[in-house]
Design a protein around this motif. Sequence first.
Motif, PDB file in Angstrom:
ATOM      1  N   TYR A 185      47.366  19.621 -73.177  1.00 24.06           N
ATOM      2  CA  TYR A 185      47.928  19.973 -72.172  1.00 24.06           C
ATOM      3  C   TYR A 185      47.831  18.990 -70.979  1.00 24.06           C
ATOM      4  O   TYR A 185      48.875  19.534 -70.019  1.00 24.06           O
ATOM      5  CB  TYR A 185      46.871  21.144 -71.718  1.00 24.06           C
ATOM      6  CG  TYR A 185      45.277  20.889 -71.659  1.00 24.06           C
ATOM      7  CD1 TYR A 185      44.937  19.989 -70.355  1.00 24.06           C
ATOM      8  CD2 TYR A 185      44.509  20.998 -72.707  1.00 24.06           C
ATOM      9  CE1 TYR A 185      43.566  19.562 -70.559  1.00 24.06           C
ATOM     10  CE2 TYR A 185      43.122  20.348 -72.462  1.00 24.06           C
ATOM     11  CZ  TYR A 185      42.728  19.853 -71.478  1.00 24.06           C
ATOM     12  OH  TYR A 185      41.279  19.419 -71.412  1.00 24.06           O
ATOM     13  N   ILE A 242      45.144  22.313 -67.905  1.00 20.20           N
ATOM     14  CA  ILE A 242      46.436  21.916 -67.337  1.00 20.20           C
ATOM     15  C   ILE A 242      46.595  21.903 -65.838  1.00 20.20           C
ATOM     16  O   ILE A 242      47.210  21.071 -65.283  1.00 20.20           O
ATOM     17  CB  ILE A 242      47.449  22.769 -67.953  1.00 20.20           C
ATOM     18  CG1 ILE A 242      48.698  22.172 -68.101  1.00 20.20           C
ATOM     19  CG2 ILE A 242      47.495  24.336 -67.543  1.00 20.20           C
ATOM     20  CD1 ILE A 242      49.886  22.779 -68.903  1.00 20.20           C
ATOM     21  N   GLY A 249      50.918  19.405 -68.250  1.00 21.67           N
ATOM     22  CA  GLY A 249      50.489  19.457 -66.739  1.00 21.67           C
ATOM     23  C   GLY A 249      51.360  18.386 -66.157  1.00 21.67           C
ATOM     24  O   GLY A 249      51.904  18.644 -65.029  1.00 21.67           O
ATOM     25  N   CYS A 304      47.638  26.881 -70.083  1.00 20.27           N
ATOM     26  CA  CYS A 304      47.046  26.825 -71.317  1.00 20.27           C
ATOM     27  C   CYS A 304      46.077  27.712 -71.784  1.00 20.27           C
ATOM     28  O   CYS A 304      46.340  28.797 -71.272  1.00 20.27           O
ATOM     29  CB  CYS A 304      45.974  25.346 -71.152  1.00 20.27           C
ATOM     30  SG  CYS A 304      44.950  25.233 -69.984  1.00 20.27           S
TER      31      CYS A 304
END
Length: 149
Positions: free
Chosen positions: A46, A75, A50, A69
């Motif tokens: 993640y 994230i 992100g 996520c």
Amino acid sequence: MTANKRIVLSSDHAAIALRQTIAAHIAAQGWEAVDIGPTTPESTYYPDHGHAAARRVASGDCQLGIILCGTGQGIMMAANKVKGIRCGVCSDPFSARMIRQHNDANILSLGARVVGEGLALDIVDAFLSAQFEGGRHATRVAMIETAQD
């Protein structure tokens, strides 16, 4: 910044289906959904997703972002490491509206294991329909942007 209404979407493997549902939902509202997330269920990281979405918003390529996520927390933390990003995780429409109106949030984070599809779409709609109010909130947002250790 682009003149089109563009939203970047990304997620880890835990939120592929919800991310794709949201992408179709916002596209039906006239937004260009720039989906940069994975399409297969293999485990992904993640933070990578992100950061990638946050860079698209910070650069001006996309006006807003929606990231997901399992809980939305990890994230969101990764996205907030990118300068100029104000991302909040929301599990209700009121909070989504407030992060736009009071915090000038430019990315919404959702937990695919926390909210169902119907609620997620309500949260997205609240986020997208709200506008930053400025005024006393602008001073606070500036404080967030300039904060240092």
